[in-house]
Design a protein around this motif. Structure first.
Motif, PDB file in Angstrom:
ATOM      1  N   ILE A  49      41.119  44.971  49.581  1.00 45.75           N
ATOM      2  CA  ILE A  49      41.586  44.464  48.077  1.00 45.75           C
ATOM      3  C   ILE A  49      40.150  43.975  47.452  1.00 45.75           C
ATOM      4  O   ILE A  49      39.123  43.644  48.003  1.00 45.75           O
ATOM      5  CB  ILE A  49      42.453  43.217  48.149  1.00 45.75           C
ATOM      6  N   ASN A  50      40.263  43.967  46.083  1.00 45.82           N
ATOM      7  CA  ASN A  50      39.193  43.489  45.081  1.00 45.82           C
ATOM      8  C   ASN A  50      39.838  42.749  43.976  1.00 45.82           C
ATOM      9  O   ASN A  50      40.488  43.183  43.051  1.00 45.82           O
ATOM     10  CB  ASN A  50      38.755  44.722  44.687  1.00 45.82           C
ATOM     11  N   THR A  51      39.171  41.458  44.155  1.00 44.80           N
ATOM     12  CA  THR A  51      40.163  40.387  43.211  1.00 44.80           C
ATOM     13  C   THR A  51      38.827  39.988  42.306  1.00 44.80           C
ATOM     14  O   THR A  51      38.803  38.973  41.732  1.00 44.80           O
ATOM     15  CB  THR A  51      40.649  39.233  43.864  1.00 44.80           C
ATOM     16  N   SER A  52      37.632  40.666  42.076  1.00 43.95           N
ATOM     17  CA  SER A  52      36.457  40.318  41.454  1.00 43.95           C
ATOM     18  C   SER A  52      36.689  40.296  39.913  1.00 43.95           C
ATOM     19  O   SER A  52      36.239  39.645  39.338  1.00 43.95           O
ATOM     20  CB  SER A  52      35.110  41.304  41.697  1.00 43.95           C
ATOM     21  N   ASN A  53      37.950  40.727  39.538  1.00 41.37           N
ATOM     22  CA  ASN A  53      38.211  40.929  38.227  1.00 41.37           C
ATOM     23  C   ASN A  53      39.464  40.791  37.665  1.00 41.37           C
ATOM     24  O   ASN A  53      40.434  41.820  38.255  1.00 41.37           O
ATOM     25  CB  ASN A  53      37.493  42.074  37.412  1.00 41.37           C
ATOM     26  N   LEU A  54      40.188  39.677  37.547  1.00 44.18           N
ATOM     27  CA  LEU A  54      41.602  39.340  37.461  1.00 44.18           C
ATOM     28  C   LEU A  54      42.165  39.945  36.006  1.00 44.18           C
ATOM     29  O   LEU A  54      43.276  39.728  35.570  1.00 44.18           O
ATOM     30  CB  LEU A  54      42.044  38.114  37.804  1.00 44.18           C
TER      31      LEU A  54
ATOM     32  N   GLN B 161      45.037  48.097  44.290  1.00 38.29           N
ATOM     33  CA  GLN B 161      46.055  47.961  45.140  1.00 38.29           C
ATOM     34  C   GLN B 161      47.251  46.658  44.878  1.00 38.29           C
ATOM     35  O   GLN B 161      47.997  46.412  45.622  1.00 38.29           O
ATOM     36  CB  GLN B 161      45.805  47.474  46.735  1.00 38.29           C
ATOM     37  N   THR B 162      46.899  46.354  43.663  1.00 39.94           N
ATOM     38  CA  THR B 162      47.608  44.949  42.981  1.00 39.94           C
ATOM     39  C   THR B 162      48.796  45.525  42.064  1.00 39.94           C
ATOM     40  O   THR B 162      48.738  46.077  41.221  1.00 39.94           O
ATOM     41  CB  THR B 162      46.659  44.239  42.275  1.00 39.94           C
ATOM     42  N   LYS B 163      50.183  44.820  42.464  1.00 37.50           N
ATOM     43  CA  LYS B 163      51.104  44.978  41.790  1.00 37.50           C
ATOM     44  C   LYS B 163      51.181  44.159  40.592  1.00 37.50           C
ATOM     45  O   LYS B 163      51.755  44.581  39.532  1.00 37.50           O
ATOM     46  CB  LYS B 163      52.334  44.649  42.639  1.00 37.50           C
ATOM     47  N   THR B 164      51.019  42.777  40.780  1.00 37.91           N
ATOM     48  CA  THR B 164      50.986  41.904  39.737  1.00 37.91           C
ATOM     49  C   THR B 164      49.821  40.716  39.890  1.00 37.91           C
ATOM     50  O   THR B 164      49.406  40.580  40.775  1.00 37.91           O
ATOM     51  CB  THR B 164      52.394  41.148  39.559  1.00 37.91           C
ATOM     52  N   VAL B 165      49.562  40.154  38.677  1.00 38.99           N
ATOM     53  CA  VAL B 165      48.459  39.047  38.478  1.00 38.99           C
ATOM     54  C   VAL B 165      49.181  38.017  37.740  1.00 38.99           C
ATOM     55  O   VAL B 165      49.521  38.254  36.529  1.00 38.99           O
ATOM     56  CB  VAL B 165      47.213  39.472  37.996  1.00 38.99           C
TER      57      VAL B 165
ATOM     58  N   TYR C 268      56.587  42.046  57.367  1.00 38.00           N
ATOM     59  CA  TYR C 268      56.109  40.657  57.418  1.00 38.00           C
ATOM     60  C   TYR C 268      55.238  40.414  56.396  1.00 38.00           C
ATOM     61  O   TYR C 268      54.686  41.184  55.371  1.00 38.00           O
ATOM     62  CB  TYR C 268      55.033  41.182  58.554  1.00 38.00           C
ATOM     63  N   ALA C 269      55.301  39.092  55.988  1.00 40.99           N
ATOM     64  CA  ALA C 269      54.623  38.704  54.843  1.00 40.99           C
ATOM     65  C   ALA C 269      53.651  37.439  55.624  1.00 40.99           C
ATOM     66  O   ALA C 269      53.939  36.722  56.198  1.00 40.99           O
ATOM     67  CB  ALA C 269      55.687  38.025  53.686  1.00 40.99           C
ATOM     68  N   LEU C 270      52.533  37.391  54.439  1.00 42.48           N
ATOM     69  CA  LEU C 270      51.487  36.198  54.655  1.00 42.48           C
ATOM     70  C   LEU C 270      50.892  36.153  53.267  1.00 42.48           C
ATOM     71  O   LEU C 270      50.643  36.962  52.632  1.00 42.48           O
ATOM     72  CB  LEU C 270      50.688  36.494  55.607  1.00 42.48           C
ATOM     73  N   ASN C 271      50.591  34.806  52.799  1.00 46.60           N
ATOM     74  CA  ASN C 271      50.072  34.522  51.529  1.00 46.60           C
ATOM     75  C   ASN C 271      48.703  33.859  52.136  1.00 46.60           C
ATOM     76  O   ASN C 271      48.653  32.846  52.809  1.00 46.60           O
ATOM     77  CB  ASN C 271      50.586  33.397  50.635  1.00 46.60           C
ATOM     78  N   LEU C 272      47.580  34.263  51.567  1.00 43.07           N
ATOM     79  CA  LEU C 272      46.214  33.901  52.115  1.00 43.07           C
ATOM     80  C   LEU C 272      45.544  33.438  50.422  1.00 43.07           C
ATOM     81  O   LEU C 272      45.462  34.248  49.624  1.00 43.07           O
ATOM     82  CB  LEU C 272      45.470  34.825  52.656  1.00 43.07           C
ATOM     83  N   LEU C 273      44.995  32.169  50.616  1.00 37.24           N
ATOM     84  CA  LEU C 273      44.128  31.611  49.471  1.00 37.24           C
ATOM     85  C   LEU C 273      42.557  32.046  49.509  1.00 37.24           C
ATOM     86  O   LEU C 273      41.803  31.538  50.677  1.00 37.24           O
ATOM     87  CB  LEU C 273      44.090  30.211  49.214  1.00 37.24           C
ATOM     88  N   LEU C 274      42.218  33.074  48.661  1.00 38.04           N
ATOM     89  CA  LEU C 274      40.768  33.867  48.948  1.00 38.04           C
ATOM     90  C   LEU C 274      40.066  33.667  47.699  1.00 38.04           C
ATOM     91  O   LEU C 274      40.491  33.646  46.542  1.00 38.04           O
ATOM     92  CB  LEU C 274      41.114  35.288  49.280  1.00 38.04           C
ATOM     93  N   LYS C 275      38.732  33.347  48.014  1.00 43.47           N
ATOM     94  CA  LYS C 275      37.863  33.554  46.810  1.00 43.47           C
ATOM     95  C   LYS C 275      37.700  34.823  46.460  1.00 43.47           C
ATOM     96  O   LYS C 275      37.716  35.753  47.249  1.00 43.47           O
ATOM     97  CB  LYS C 275      36.500  33.067  47.214  1.00 43.47           C
ATOM     98  N   GLN C 276      37.498  34.756  44.998  1.00 44.66           N
ATOM     99  CA  GLN C 276      37.341  36.316  44.494  1.00 44.66           C
ATOM    100  C   GLN C 276      36.222  37.005  44.957  1.00 44.66           C
ATOM    101  O   GLN C 276      35.126  36.593  45.286  1.00 44.66           O
ATOM    102  CB  GLN C 276      37.070  35.996  42.820  1.00 44.66           C
ATOM    103  N   GLY C 277      36.524  38.167  45.151  1.00 43.85           N
ATOM    104  CA  GLY C 277      35.534  39.341  45.734  1.00 43.85           C
ATOM    105  C   GLY C 277      36.141  40.607  46.514  1.00 43.85           C
ATOM    106  O   GLY C 277      37.291  40.774  46.148  1.00 43.85           O
ATOM    107  N   TYR C 278      35.638  41.224  47.331  1.00 42.02           N
ATOM    108  CA  TYR C 278      36.121  42.168  47.976  1.00 42.02           C
ATOM    109  C   TYR C 278      36.196  41.997  49.571  1.00 42.02           C
ATOM    110  O   TYR C 278      35.371  41.640  50.225  1.00 42.02           O
ATOM    111  CB  TYR C 278      34.940  43.477  47.799  1.00 42.02           C
ATOM    112  N   TYR C 279      37.576  42.460  49.886  1.00 46.35           N
ATOM    113  CA  TYR C 279      38.060  42.053  51.235  1.00 46.35           C
ATOM    114  C   TYR C 279      38.396  43.290  52.039  1.00 46.35           C
ATOM    115  O   TYR C 279      39.375  43.881  51.508  1.00 46.35           O
ATOM    116  CB  TYR C 279      38.895  41.323  51.308  1.00 46.35           C
ATOM    117  N   ASP C 280      37.811  43.585  53.152  1.00 51.20           N
ATOM    118  CA  ASP C 280      38.369  44.652  53.982  1.00 51.20           C
ATOM    119  C   ASP C 280      39.493  43.848  54.999  1.00 51.20           C
ATOM    120  O   ASP C 280      39.358  42.525  55.280  1.00 51.20           O
ATOM    121  CB  ASP C 280      37.634  45.171  55.153  1.00 51.20           C
ATOM    122  N   TYR C 281      40.473  44.549  55.494  1.00 54.11           N
ATOM    123  CA  TYR C 281      41.877  43.909  56.420  1.00 54.11           C
ATOM    124  C   TYR C 281      42.475  44.956  57.118  1.00 54.11           C
ATOM    125  O   TYR C 281      42.455  46.053  56.601  1.00 54.11           O
ATOM    126  CB  TYR C 281      42.539  42.982  55.692  1.00 54.11           C
TER     127      TYR C 281
END
Length: 441
Positions: free
Chosen positions: A267-272, A278-282, A375-388
């Motif tokens: 996922i990449n949240t560097s620009n909202l 991979q993002t459905k909604t912001v 299966y669901a999970l919410n994570l509070l993440l700092k903006q950036g690029y993440y592998d998972y």
């Protein structure tokens, strides 16, 4: 800002107090009672306010926290955030550990450390124009006040005010290498035992080092093999298959055969402002942005797709170059969902990677949603690029299996790090005399 001024005004007073307080800390750190109060000698967050711990060599933000003994240029860079409007007084120390990270080694702190037993983290700054307020701390070490003297495994301990179990914020592993060993590693197409499966990755290797013939290598040497950043499936205490006069052989050993897994998702949240990949909604809530990802599907029944990843790592950054991600990146609630039916009754599902500090704990364990069938999970993440990647663990076990969801493919690009330890019976500790990183392809 007033808090920062007040802290600067008390710096001089803090230095004389440091000698008094830190003199007592060594007694605390070397006592077995205090050591037992650590839940584990691992990468663990103890305080919920601490977020986004980054720990790596100064020259490579994706490398493991490894530096070389007597290398004056070798430094480690530690960064982390604390959810707060005030800047707490943060300190750090470190202890020497055995090769398998099970306990503190049987040596005193004065034997592995020159200088103070602990030091403060003076470099900090407040978040700027973010919905979530935090204080960003920054440390580069070793410093002239704290210099490790020997090689081996170390555990960094970061705490507030004074060292006590309730004041520990987090711990992180790092290694110091006295580089003496030579490695020769290869990964054959098939494991030596085909009954193990044809999609496994097997490491065959030979290792040599000075005076190998006189060091009782079969008794005093131990090898650890780590796949990507994972510790749950790491091989520790590996002994040579054969000992030759000038090298050790580790071949055709079932312990060096790993599940291959699959490439990490990202996922990449560097620009909202532009909807991320991979993002459905912001959406913007009262407290933070909420990013909802498209549902993830299982990949274990599909063909392997060649894709680049960061071997499970993360990078904190903003797409705009004129902004400082350390203090201007915001925290975003990211909603993950894995389509899966039926529920697994004897297994738990986790999100694994640097995104969750490679841990398998309650913070990154997913919950089954019976209405949505997954299966669901919410994570509070700092903006950036993440592998998972999704990891499945049997209840009561410590090792997870990523192949249940992602599949196992020999073609998967994995990074393997090999550590060679040699116990010194005269000094009573495990030296780390060699590290080698290899790619599966």
């Amino acid at each position: 800002m007033n808090n920062k001024v007040n802290r600067q005004q008390t710096t001089d007073n803090g230095h004389w107090l440091k000698s008094l307080v830190f003199g007592l800390l060594s007694l605390l750190m070397i006592s077995s009672a205090n050591a037992q109060q650590l839940q584990s000698y691992s990468d663990k967050n103890y305080n919920e306010k601490v977020q986004t711990v980054l720990f790596h060599p100064t020259m490579d933000s994706l490398a493991k926290p490894i530096i070389y003994l007597n290398d004056m240029m070798g430094m480690l860079h530690l960064q982390f955030d604390v959810f707060s409007n005030d800047a707490p007084y943060m300190y750090y120390t470190f202890i020497h550990c055995n090769n398998d990270w099970t306990q503190q080694s049987d040596i005193q702190q004065i034997e592995y450390l020159n200088g103070f037993e602990s030091d403060d983290i003076e470099n900090y700054s407040f978040s700027l124009n973010t919905m979530v307020d935090y204080v960003h701390f920054d440390l580069v070490f070793p410093t002239e006040d704290m210099i490790p003297k020997i090689s081996g495994n170390y555990l960094l301990i970061v705490f507030e005010d004074e060292l006590s179990p309730e004041n520990i914020y987090f711990t992180r592993r790092f290694m110091i290498v006295d580089d003496k060993a030579n490695f020769n590693v290869n990964i054959p197409r098939y494991p030596f035992d085909l009954s193990l499966g044809t999609n496994k990755q097997q490491l065959n290797m030979t290792i040599s080092y000075p005076d190998i013939f006189n060091s009782l290598a079969d008794q005093y040497s131990n090898v650890t093999i780590q796949q990507n950043g994972r510790w749950d499936n790491a091989v520790m205490g590996l002994k040579p298959t054969y000992v030759y006069p000038d090298y050790l052989s580790y071949e055709n050993n079932v312990k060096t055969v790993f599940n291959s897994g699959n490439q990490y998702r990202r996922i990449n949240t560097s620009n909202l402002n532009n909807r991320p990949e991979q993002t459905k909604t912001v959406e913007m809530s009262k407290d933070y942005y909420v990013v909802t990802l498209y549902n993830d599907q299982k990949r274990n029944l599909y063909a392997y797709i060649d894709d680049e990843d960061l071997f499970g790592e993360k990078v904190i950054y903003l797409e705009r170059d004129d902004r400082n991600a350390a203090t201007e990146a915001d925290y975003v609630m990211v909603e993950f969902f894995l389509d899966w039916f039926p529920v697994m009754t004897d297994q738990d599902v986790y999100i694994m990677g640097a995104i969750t500090d490679w841990n398998l704990d309650e913070k990154n364990k997913m919950t089954y949603d019976y209405e949505r069938k997954g299966y669901a999970l919410n994570l509070l993440l700092k903006q950036g690029y993440y592998d998972y990647i999704y990891a499945v663990k049997e209840k009561g076990q410590t090792t997870a299996d990523v192949g249940v969801v992602a599949g196992n493919f020999w073609e998967t690009k994995n990074e393997y790090t090999i550590y060679l330890y040699l116990f010194d019976p005269t000094q009573n500790y495990d030296q780390l005399i060699g590290v080698k990183t290899v790619l599966s392809h």
